[in-house]
Design a protein around this motif. Structure first.
Motif, short mmCIF file in Angstrom:
data_model
loop_
_atom_site.label_atom_id
_atom_site.label_comp_id
_atom_site.label_asym_id
_atom_site.label_seq_id
_atom_site.Cartn_x
_atom_site.Cartn_y
_atom_site.Cartn_z
N LEU A 155 0.83 -1.21 0.00
CA LEU A 155 0.00 0.00 0.00
C LEU A 155 0.86 1.25 0.00
N ASP A 156 1.96 1.25 0.78
CA ASP A 156 2.88 2.40 0.79
C ASP A 156 3.47 2.63 -0.60
N GLU A 157 3.86 1.54 -1.24
CA GLU A 157 4.43 1.66 -2.59
C GLU A 157 3.39 2.20 -3.56
N TYR A 158 2.16 1.74 -3.40
CA TYR A 158 1.09 2.21 -4.27
C TYR A 158 0.85 3.71 -4.08
N GLU A 159 0.80 4.16 -2.82
CA GLU A 159 0.56 5.58 -2.54
C GLU A 159 1.68 6.45 -3.09
#
Length: 486
Positions: free
Chosen positions: A71-75
């Motif tokens: 999720l962090d990478e996506y954001e």
């Protein structure tokens, strides 16, 4: 060789050839049950996958950690995408504005080159009208300022507008073919002599003189305003003249103007190329972003169910097709009249429409039509043709027997139909069940002058036809031909 031994085409008893076209058509005939089986299997597999996903329990710590990292990478990718979008929009806006300005300037430069006197003149054959004007300043230190003021006004300001009106030209089209240059002396220290040289270039003598006169006509009008601004002075024309020849100054001005146009064109092409690069990079970024999806905790359940649905559908279809293929190979049914002739070597008198063909639905009817099976519309004509064939092959036969493994009523109906035809109306056509099933058929075979074997693709097996033929041959008879219900 034993005279009662039956011969078949080479390899007919040792191995069976698989007709791939027939197999494919058989699969198409079974399309609905195949699809139904595939759907049932898909539902079963999907249901099992759904139950397993529902019983999966809570998410493990490792899955939670992996989800948060994804999720962090996506954001971060989402933020980078938004930043690149903003940069693209700003760069595009700036580029479009610069293109618009460059295009406008280029159009003005082209217009000037096409309509101005500078663009139309031949620098190697031009008329030059020239006048030297002496500016006598009361204060010698103001001479340079006075000369500069006259030069600027005559080549730029209102004086240029009025001079252009005097010769019926727009002021911007007059620029470049008139000059007002102060005369200077000295190398290291510039000293103004007080002389202002006026020049006008034209293609003919009259126009050159008119342009010079228009410039000279502005001197008196400018005198008062320049005197008030710079200082008192007198203006006198000390010499005038006109000549025809080469003007390298004019040629240099034309070349400079052409160079400006080329530079503007290059700038516009570079801006367009830069915009294309921006568009390509942004399209690539958008394409990459479309392939990025937001991670979901436990989101693999839906994809797992979909995967098992697909697997179930494919396995169900393969299983159903396998069953149809095995049945096709093991049944050994007579597929068609031509296949019967090829596999047994027995001659075929003709083919009639079976009940299956007559009652076929739309898909089956199309497939039967594609295979060339009779639909029943020409059965009467075919019966006459078969009767005539029987008569021609066995002209002396009085007792004709129709036998086979068909139901008794179907055999009797076939015999009656043949009896009713014109060629066999004087002969006796009787029916008897298969010699493999009824012992009573044996006397009929022995007494018959000609034997016709009937087969139906829905009930007759190829090996049964061979066995009937063998028994009939052992009784000293030969099968005249086969009638096949397709």
């Amino acid at each position: 060789m034993n005279e009662n031994q039956t011969t078949y085409p080479t390899g007919a008893q040792d191995e069976e050839e698989i007709d791939l076209v027939a197999l494919m058509v058989t699969l198409l005939h079974k399309l609905k049950p195949i699809l139904l089986t595939a759907v049932v299997c898909a539902v079963l597999f999907g249901g099992v996958a759904g139950v397993r996903a529902a019983k999966g329990g809570s998410t493990s710590a490792e899955e939670q950690k992996a989800y948060e990292q994804a999720l962090d990478e996506y954001e971060q990718k989402k933020a980078d995408y938004a930043f690149e979008q903003k940069q693209y929009e700003q760069s595009t806006a700036n580029n479009q504005q610069m293109q618009k300005q460059a295009q406008k300037t280029l159009e003005q430069a082209r217009d000037y080159a096409e309509n101005s006197l500078l663009g139309q003149l031949n620098a190697y054959n031009v008329w030059t009208a020239q006048a030297d004007v002496y500016v006598d300043a009361a204060d010698a230190s103001r001479t340079a300022a006075l000369l500069t003021a006259y030069s600027n006004q005559l080549t730029n300001g209102d004086a240029l507008e009025q001079a252009a009106e005097a010769v019926n030209l727009q002021a911007r089209y007059l620029t470049g073919v008139i000059a007002a240059e102060p005369q200077v002396s000295g190398t290291e220290t510039v000293a103004y002599s007080g002389v202002l040289t006026l020049r006008a270039y034209a293609a003919d003598q009259v126009r050159a003189q008119a342009m010079l006169d228009a410039m000279l006509g502005q001197l008196n009008r400018l005198h008062d305003s320049i005197s008030a601004a710079v200082g008192s002075h007198d203006v006198r024309v000390i010499s005038t003249g006109i000549s025809q020849g080469v003007s390298m100054e004019l040629r240099a001005a034309q070349q400079e103007n052409n160079a400006d146009i080329q530079e503007l064109q290059s700038q516009l092409v570079e801006l367009q190329s830069a915009q294309q690069t921006l568009d390509d990079n942004w399209n690539s970024t958008k394409s990459d972003w479309k392939n990025i999806s937001e991670p979901a905790l436990g989101g693999g359940a839906a994809s797992s169910v979909a995967k098992y649905l697909l697997i179930g559908f494919l396995l169900g279809g393969v299983l159903a097709c396998g069953v149809v293929v095995v049945k096709f190979l093991l049944d050994g049914m007579v597929y068609s009249a031509s296949e019967l002739n090829r596999s047994t070597g027995l001659p075929v008198l003709g083919a009639l429409a079976s009940d299956r063909t007559k009652k076929a639905g739309k898909l089956d009817a199309k497939l039967y039509q594609m295979e060339g099976r009779p639909d029943g519309s020409a059965d009467a004509e075919m019966l006459c043709l078969m009767a005539q064939t029987i008569r021609s092959r066995a002209p002396e036969a009085k007792n004709i027997l129709v036998t086979g493994d068909l139901p008794a009523d179907q055999l009797e109906a076939l015999a009656a139909a043949l009896q009713a035809t014109e060629p066999l109306r004087g002969q006796s056509v009787t029916a008897a069940e298969s010699i493999l099933k009824a012992a009573a058929t044996v006397p009929h075979v022995v007494a018959a002058d000609a034997i016709v074997l009937a087969a139906d693709c829905t009930v007759t097996r190829t090996d049964a036809v061979r066995e009937q033929n063998e028994k009939i041959v052992r009784l000293g008879k030969q099968i005249l031909g086969c009638i096949v219900y397709e």
